[in-house]
Design an enzyme around this catalytic site. Structure first.
Site, PDB file in Angstrom:
ATOM      1  N   CYS A 383      -2.640  61.256  30.073  1.00 19.45           N
ATOM      2  CA  CYS A 383      -1.832  61.057  28.866  1.00 19.45           C
ATOM      3  C   CYS A 383      -1.466  62.406  28.234  1.00 19.45           C
ATOM      4  O   CYS A 383      -0.632  63.117  28.770  1.00 19.45           O
ATOM      5  CB  CYS A 383      -2.537  60.118  27.900  1.00 19.45           C
ATOM      6  SG  CYS A 383      -1.362  59.292  26.806  1.00 19.45           S
ATOM      7  N   HIS A 510      -3.405  55.509  30.946  1.00 17.57           N
ATOM      8  CA  HIS A 510      -4.859  55.701  30.849  1.00 17.57           C
ATOM      9  C   HIS A 510      -5.587  54.941  31.961  1.00 17.57           C
ATOM     10  O   HIS A 510      -5.994  53.793  31.745  1.00 17.57           O
ATOM     11  CB  HIS A 510      -5.366  55.218  29.491  1.00 17.57           C
ATOM     12  CG  HIS A 510      -4.967  56.102  28.364  1.00 17.57           C
ATOM     13  ND1 HIS A 510      -5.711  57.197  27.984  1.00 17.57           N
ATOM     14  CD2 HIS A 510      -3.893  56.069  27.541  1.00 17.57           C
ATOM     15  CE1 HIS A 510      -5.118  57.798  26.965  1.00 17.57           C
ATOM     16  NE2 HIS A 510      -4.013  57.140  26.680  1.00 17.57           N
ATOM     17  N   GLU A 512      -8.474  55.221  32.923  1.00 14.93           N
ATOM     18  CA  GLU A 512      -9.902  54.996  32.621  1.00 14.93           C
ATOM     19  C   GLU A 512     -10.182  53.612  32.057  1.00 14.93           C
ATOM     20  O   GLU A 512     -11.336  53.202  32.003  1.00 14.93           O
ATOM     21  CB  GLU A 512     -10.420  56.080  31.668  1.00 14.93           C
ATOM     22  CG  GLU A 512      -9.930  56.006  30.224  1.00 14.93           C
ATOM     23  CD  GLU A 512      -8.625  56.763  29.976  1.00 14.93           C
ATOM     24  OE1 GLU A 512      -7.830  56.925  30.923  1.00 14.93           O
ATOM     25  OE2 GLU A 512      -8.387  57.176  28.822  1.00 14.93           O
TER      26      GLU A 512
HETATM   27  N1  GLN Z   1      -0.375  62.381  21.525  1.00 16.24           N
HETATM   28  C1  GLN Z   1       0.284  62.005  22.725  1.00 16.24           C
HETATM   29  C2  GLN Z   1       1.326  60.919  22.488  1.00 16.24           C
HETATM   30  O1  GLN Z   1       1.305  60.272  21.485  1.00 16.24           O
HETATM   31  C3  GLN Z   1      -0.705  61.570  23.790  1.00 16.24           C
HETATM   32  C4  GLN Z   1      -1.448  60.335  23.429  1.00 16.24           C
HETATM   33  C5  GLN Z   1      -2.676  60.136  24.262  1.00 16.24           C
HETATM   34  O2  GLN Z   1      -3.129  61.052  24.936  1.00 16.24           O
HETATM   35  N2  GLN Z   1      -3.252  58.964  24.216  1.00 16.24           N
HETATM   36  O3  GLN Z   1       2.165  60.709  23.307  1.00 16.24           O
END
Ligand code: GLN
Length: 537
Positions: A383, A510, A512
């Site tokens: 992410c 994600h 995970e």
């Molecule tokens: N802050 C980043 C976004 O909003 C990544 C978010 C995250 O890593 N969950 O896109």
């Protein structure tokens, strides 16, 4: 339909979530279809807005619900796939009751805690049951500690619910602490007695008491607890601190046959004994590894045990599959920013940059990605980790020196990561989060396609706002970064990789949240494999 309610007494952090998850695992291994859910007495509508310092990780479900990290345990310990129905907070309950009142749904009655609020809590139990007709046993963990003011309505609702569905269909399990007073060399049962007394005051008699203890629970103490708490001695179960891994918990609880006690209590007389060989094998692979790798996780909340929980668990799953111990080295991104990656990170077999929000430590993460790329250290970005890797590549390989994300610099000259609305020239759209399960396409002949064993499509969970800016796609791809997956509906970048590097893969989603003990997520499995290769193991 059978119901298990797991409450907690004496102190928080007793491992109630793990106890609930373990019972779920054991019952599932007996062949029952189980589902686990959490009731949280706090007033937040969901934990999505809470700081990791308050709450640890926010766990995201398929439907995009942002939930408590205990739901992660539930999904990892059992095969159930949870939804927003499986996570209820006081905030949600009151929100609904007040909305109903405004809409006139209570037909002019005085709206009260009992019955209106307690009915709303019970309604959720019926809703989950209705939505999952194949589930035989629903396990509900009640957050907080018995005696807390804010938990009282939930307990009252459960008391009423047990009457409604028949007490024979309900098993109350109370998890408590048995402290050892070292100076006296004695284990004390009084806090347990008092906390059960509190429960009984509300009208709930626990059927099983799980005693969290550092030591063994001797017969005398079992007898004492049984007598004072009005339960049978065999229903006093020891829950010792586990030494190696939380995945030991179901096996430990099994020693006192908790699953047998539960099915007996619920009158499920034809329940078979569980075959736990797959679970035992998994634990054995964690406890007796033949290799080890050191993986640096470079983040912002690195001192918090729970902030990257699912990532650590996924590394454990992947490590077990390789019979490899994964030593996680937690690195503070701000320290990297201050002292440089080589110095702070040191010699490791792999580097992982997890998700995150806000600009603190971002430049340290960018230095980390550069360090991994230039020194051929296996790299896995998740992410924010993918966005960081993109910015680093844009700056240092493509020569787009002003590259940044509009999250960190709203007016940056080269927004290689930005809001989708900004890409379309629309500002102030509110930019809501992209949440939950989404389908993406994998391009053939890429590392990602190999990792996912040639699958054409994947479904992964998301939680982010910002995106790879498509205006920069051509320049960045020409410089050698490969886009190996894009979202099925909008073509948003989902996976990037560097073919010339031993292992440099980063994902916008994600992974995970979809790793299970015996089914490690392919991205974690391949990353740990690459770390082993890089180590020369
Ligand atoms: N802050 C980043 C976004 O909003 C990544 C978010 C995250 O890593 N969950 O896109």
């Amino acid at each position: 339909m059978k119901y298990i309610f797991v409450t907690g007494g004496v102190v928080s952090s007793l491992g109630k979530g793990l106890a609930a998850a373990s019972i779920g695992a054991l019952l599932e291994h007996r062949g029952h279809k189980v589902m686990i859910q959490k009731f949280d007495p706090y007033l937040n509508v969901d934990p999505g807005t809470m700081s990791p310092y308050q709450h640890g990780e926010v766990y995201v479900l398929d439907d995009g619900a942002e939930t408590d990290l205990d739901l992660g345990h539930y999904e990892r310990f059992t095969s159930s796939n949870l939804s927003k129905l499986n996570s209820l907070s006081s905030g949600q309950v009151f929100e609904t009751v007040i909305r109903n009142e405004r809409e006139g749904k209570y037909l002019g009655k005085t709206v009260q805690y009992i019955p209106h609020v307690t009915d709303e809590i019970q309604k959720r139990l019926f809703d989950v049951t209705k939505a999952n007709p194949d589930v035989e046993i629903l396990i509900t963990e009640i957050g907080g500690t018995v005696g807390d003011i804010e938990g009282t309505l939930f307990l009252e609702a459960l008391r009423q619910f047990a009457l409604e569905v028949g007490r024979e269909n309900v098993c109350f399990i109370h998890v408590t602490l048995l402290p050892l007073i070292r100076a006296a060399g004695e284990i004390k049962t009084k806090p347990t007695q008092q906390s059960v007394a509190k429960l009984r005051e509300i009208g709930i008699q626990p059927d099983i008491i799980i005693c969290r203890t550092e030591h063994d629970l001797d017969e005398d103490n079992r007898r004492k607890i049984a007598m004072f708490c009005n339960v049978e001695k065999k229903n006093v179960v020891a829950f010792r601190d586990v030494e190696n891994t939380i995945y030991q918990c179901p096996l430990d609880l099994r020693r006192d046959k908790i699953d047998r006690l539960v099915v007996d209590r619920l009158g499920m007389t034809d329940s078979p004994t569980p075959d736990l060989s797959d679970w035992e094998d998994f634990v054995d692979r964690i406890v007796n590894p033949v290799n080890s790798v050191d993986i640096a996780v470079v983040g912002k909340y690195i001192e918090l045990q729970d902030a990257y929980k699912s990532i650590y668990e996924s590394l454990t799953h992947a490590g077990a599959a390789h019979r490899t111990r994964v030593n996680v080295i937690r690195v503070d991104a701000e320290a990297v920013q201050e002292h440089g990656a080589a110095k702070v990170i040191g010699k490791v077999d792999g580097i992982l940059i997890p998700g995150g929000f806000g600009d603190r430590g971002v430049e340290g993460k960018i230095l980390t990605a550069q360090h991994a790329r230039e020194n051929n250290i296996p790299f896995f970005g998740i992410c924010l980790g993918m966005q960081i890797a993109t910015i680093e590549f844009a700056r240092n390989v493509c020569g787009i020196t002003g590259a940044n994300s509009t999250e960190f610099d709203k007016d940056c000259s080269e927004p290689v990561i930005c809001l989708q609305e900004e890409q379309k020239g629309i500002r102030d759209m509110g930019a809501s989060m992209r949440l939950g399960l989404q389908t993406s396409i994998l391009y053939p002949d890429t590392k990602a396609s190999e990792i996912y064993q040639g699958a054409a499509e994947i479904k992964e969970r998301h939680r982010h706002r910002y995106e790879f800016n498509s205006d920069y796609l051509d320049r960045i791809q020409e410089a050698g970064l490969v886009i190996s997956s894009v979202s099925a509906n909008e073509g948003l970048v989902e996976i990037i990789e560097l073919p010339q590097h031993p292992y440099f893969v980063a994902a916008q989603f994600h992974p995970e949240f979809l790793s299970k003990p015996n089914y490690p997520h392919p991205l974690f499995y391949s990353f740990v494999g690459a770390c082993l290769v890089s180590k020369g193991a």
